[in-house]
Design a protein around this motif. Structure first.
Motif, PDB file in Angstrom:
ATOM      1  N   LYS A 254      21.351  40.431  91.202  1.00  0.00           N
ATOM      2  CA  LYS A 254      22.371  40.844  92.170  1.00  0.00           C
ATOM      3  C   LYS A 254      23.181  39.659  92.679  1.00  0.00           C
ATOM      4  CE  LYS A 254      19.155  42.919  94.544  1.00  0.00           C
ATOM      5  NZ  LYS A 254      18.070  43.000  93.535  1.00  0.00           N
ATOM      6  N   THR A 255      22.592  38.487  92.625  1.00  0.00           N
ATOM      7  CA  THR A 255      23.278  37.299  93.128  1.00  0.00           C
ATOM      8  C   THR A 255      24.558  37.034  92.351  1.00  0.00           C
ATOM      9  OG1 THR A 255      21.166  36.339  93.772  1.00  0.00           O
ATOM     10  CG2 THR A 255      23.047  34.830  93.607  1.00  0.00           C
ATOM     11  N   VAL A 256      24.461  37.183  91.039  1.00  0.00           N
ATOM     12  CA  VAL A 256      25.633  36.937  90.193  1.00  0.00           C
ATOM     13  C   VAL A 256      26.210  38.236  89.625  1.00  0.00           C
ATOM     14  CG1 VAL A 256      24.953  34.588  89.627  1.00  0.00           C
ATOM     15  CG2 VAL A 256      24.159  36.466  88.192  1.00  0.00           C
ATOM     16  N   LYS A 257      25.721  39.360  90.116  1.00  0.00           N
ATOM     17  CA  LYS A 257      26.196  40.686  89.688  1.00  0.00           C
ATOM     18  C   LYS A 257      26.126  40.814  88.157  1.00  0.00           C
ATOM     19  CE  LYS A 257      29.477  41.313  93.511  1.00  0.00           C
ATOM     20  NZ  LYS A 257      29.726  39.896  93.857  1.00  0.00           N
ATOM     21  N   HIS A 258      24.942  40.644  87.655  1.00  0.00           N
ATOM     22  CA  HIS A 258      24.732  40.652  86.214  1.00  0.00           C
ATOM     23  C   HIS A 258      23.573  41.562  85.859  1.00  0.00           C
ATOM     24  CE1 HIS A 258      23.303  39.025  82.335  1.00  0.00           C
ATOM     25  NE2 HIS A 258      24.586  38.852  82.112  1.00  0.00           N
ATOM     26  N   LEU A 259      23.779  42.282  84.784  1.00  0.00           N
ATOM     27  CA  LEU A 259      22.792  43.244  84.295  1.00  0.00           C
ATOM     28  C   LEU A 259      22.585  42.971  82.808  1.00  0.00           C
ATOM     29  CD1 LEU A 259      21.531  45.974  85.468  1.00  0.00           C
ATOM     30  CD2 LEU A 259      23.454  47.109  84.398  1.00  0.00           C
ATOM     31  N   SER A 260      21.366  43.046  82.342  1.00  0.00           N
ATOM     32  CA  SER A 260      21.152  42.875  80.906  1.00  0.00           C
ATOM     33  C   SER A 260      20.167  43.905  80.390  1.00  0.00           C
ATOM     34  CB  SER A 260      20.650  41.467  80.584  1.00  0.00           C
ATOM     35  OG  SER A 260      19.336  41.286  81.067  1.00  0.00           O
ATOM     36  N   LEU A 261      20.328  44.213  79.116  1.00  0.00           N
ATOM     37  CA  LEU A 261      19.440  45.137  78.415  1.00  0.00           C
ATOM     38  C   LEU A 261      18.809  44.365  77.268  1.00  0.00           C
ATOM     39  CD1 LEU A 261      18.446  48.107  77.969  1.00  0.00           C
ATOM     40  CD2 LEU A 261      20.307  48.297  76.295  1.00  0.00           C
ATOM     41  N   GLN A 262      17.508  44.313  77.271  1.00  0.00           N
ATOM     42  CA  GLN A 262      16.788  43.638  76.202  1.00  0.00           C
ATOM     43  C   GLN A 262      16.103  44.685  75.347  1.00  0.00           C
ATOM     44  OE1 GLN A 262      14.171  40.763  78.020  1.00  0.00           O
ATOM     45  NE2 GLN A 262      15.845  39.679  79.027  1.00  0.00           N
ATOM     46  N   ILE A 263      16.306  44.583  74.049  1.00  0.00           N
ATOM     47  CA  ILE A 263      15.672  45.499  73.101  1.00  0.00           C
ATOM     48  C   ILE A 263      14.735  44.674  72.240  1.00  0.00           C
ATOM     49  CG2 ILE A 263      16.013  47.205  71.277  1.00  0.00           C
ATOM     50  CD1 ILE A 263      18.899  47.551  72.292  1.00  0.00           C
ATOM     51  N   ALA A 264      13.466  45.014  72.274  1.00  0.00           N
ATOM     52  CA  ALA A 264      12.471  44.274  71.492  1.00  0.00           C
ATOM     53  C   ALA A 264      12.394  44.848  70.075  1.00  0.00           C
ATOM     54  CB  ALA A 264      11.118  44.368  72.174  1.00  0.00           C
ATOM     55  N   ALA A 265      12.181  43.959  69.120  1.00  0.00           N
ATOM     56  CA  ALA A 265      11.978  44.371  67.724  1.00  0.00           C
ATOM     57  C   ALA A 265      13.040  45.372  67.295  1.00  0.00           C
ATOM     58  CB  ALA A 265      10.581  44.955  67.547  1.00  0.00           C
ATOM     59  N   THR A 266      14.285  44.926  67.339  1.00  0.00           N
ATOM     60  CA  THR A 266      15.420  45.802  67.086  1.00  0.00           C
ATOM     61  C   THR A 266      15.308  46.470  65.713  1.00  0.00           C
ATOM     62  OG1 THR A 266      16.701  44.194  68.340  1.00  0.00           O
ATOM     63  CG2 THR A 266      17.911  45.927  67.255  1.00  0.00           C
ATOM     64  N   GLN A 267      15.627  47.753  65.696  1.00  0.00           N
ATOM     65  CA  GLN A 267      15.528  48.565  64.483  1.00  0.00           C
ATOM     66  C   GLN A 267      16.913  49.068  64.074  1.00  0.00           C
ATOM     67  OE1 GLN A 267      12.887  51.685  65.704  1.00  0.00           O
ATOM     68  NE2 GLN A 267      11.173  50.293  66.070  1.00  0.00           N
ATOM     69  N   PRO A 268      17.096  49.446  62.805  1.00  0.00           N
ATOM     70  CA  PRO A 268      18.401  49.974  62.379  1.00  0.00           C
ATOM     71  C   PRO A 268      18.880  51.137  63.236  1.00  0.00           C
ATOM     72  CG  PRO A 268      17.043  49.497  60.469  1.00  0.00           C
ATOM     73  CD  PRO A 268      16.160  49.284  61.673  1.00  0.00           C
ATOM     74  N   GLY A 269      17.950  51.954  63.716  1.00  0.00           N
ATOM     75  CA  GLY A 269      18.325  53.090  64.570  1.00  0.00           C
ATOM     76  C   GLY A 269      18.856  52.681  65.930  1.00  0.00           C
TER      77      GLY A 269
END
Lengths: 113, 113
Positions: B68-83
């Protein structure tokens, strides 16, 4: 058992025509929405209805008129279609107004020639 | 790999690697954030959400981080798959704007086999 359905999926029409897109949800949700997604994938809300009443109208031209005959349906009528109206239109619903998890329909790709 | 979710940038990752998709939001009054996944020809689909009183939330193979300090959001996807190949959108709920969702510009994730 589709949750949010839209018809038609594709709509090709001439400038100046009037067209409608229909949306139905069988989730028992109170709130429904219309979004417009442009060619760059930017998704912008147009309208929101809660229990058949308009609660959000995001400065959309009055050529666009949503109609909610009951809380399971939210149709979008567009008068005097313009080239700039070409986009993908998504209907969505949520359990409550502003409820985060909105369920989206498959979209209607409108092409104005 | 990392990417910023503006103007539909593309993030290309190798199958099995972790992916990080970033999003900057502008409104400090936003108290609820959601990540959506949109596959080609379909409507956006809810992935995971987080409230502003949390810094991190984990789902199945996905983690959302909120700064919230820098107004940043991230999405981490582990072991990314073709789907996982799709366009990913962050959305914020702004309490001072009728509780509606405002979507970011989206990031295209491409998974190489």
């Amino acid at each position: 058992d589709t949750a949010v359905s839209q018809t038609p999926k594709y709509l090709v029409t001439q400038m100046g025509n009037d067209k409608s897109i229909k949306c139905e949800q069988n989730l028992g949700h109170d709130t429904m929405y219309w979004y417009k997604q442009d060619s760059k994938k930017f998704l912008k809300i147009m309208f929101s209805y809660n229990n058949k009443e308009l609660i959000i109208n995001e400065t959309v031209p009055n050529r666009f008129s949503p109609k909610s005959p009951d809380k399971a349906h939210l149709n979008l009528h567009i008068n005097s279609l313009e080239l700039g109206d070409s986009a993908v239109y998504f209907c969505a619903s949520s359990l409550i107004a502003g409820g985060g998890e909105q369920f989206f329909g498959p979209g209607t790709r409108l092409t104005v020639l | 790999g990392e990417s910023v979710g503006l103007h539909l940038p593309t993030l290309s990752v190798q199958e099995g690697d972790n992916s990080i998709i970033n999003c900057a939001y502008s409104n400090s009054a936003s108290d609820y954030f959601i990540w959506y996944k949109q596959e080609s020809g379909k409507g956006p689909q809810f992935i995971i959400d987080i409230r502003s009183n949390m810094d991190k939330r984990q789902g199945q193979r996905v983690t959302v981080l909120l700064n919230k300090t820098v107004k940043h959001l991230s999405l981490q996807i582990a072991a990314t798959q073709p789907g996982d190949s799709a366009v990913y959108f962050c959305a914020e709920k702004r309490n001072n704007a009728g509780n509606m969702l405002t979507f970011g510009g989206g990031t295209r994730l491409m998974v190489k086999p």
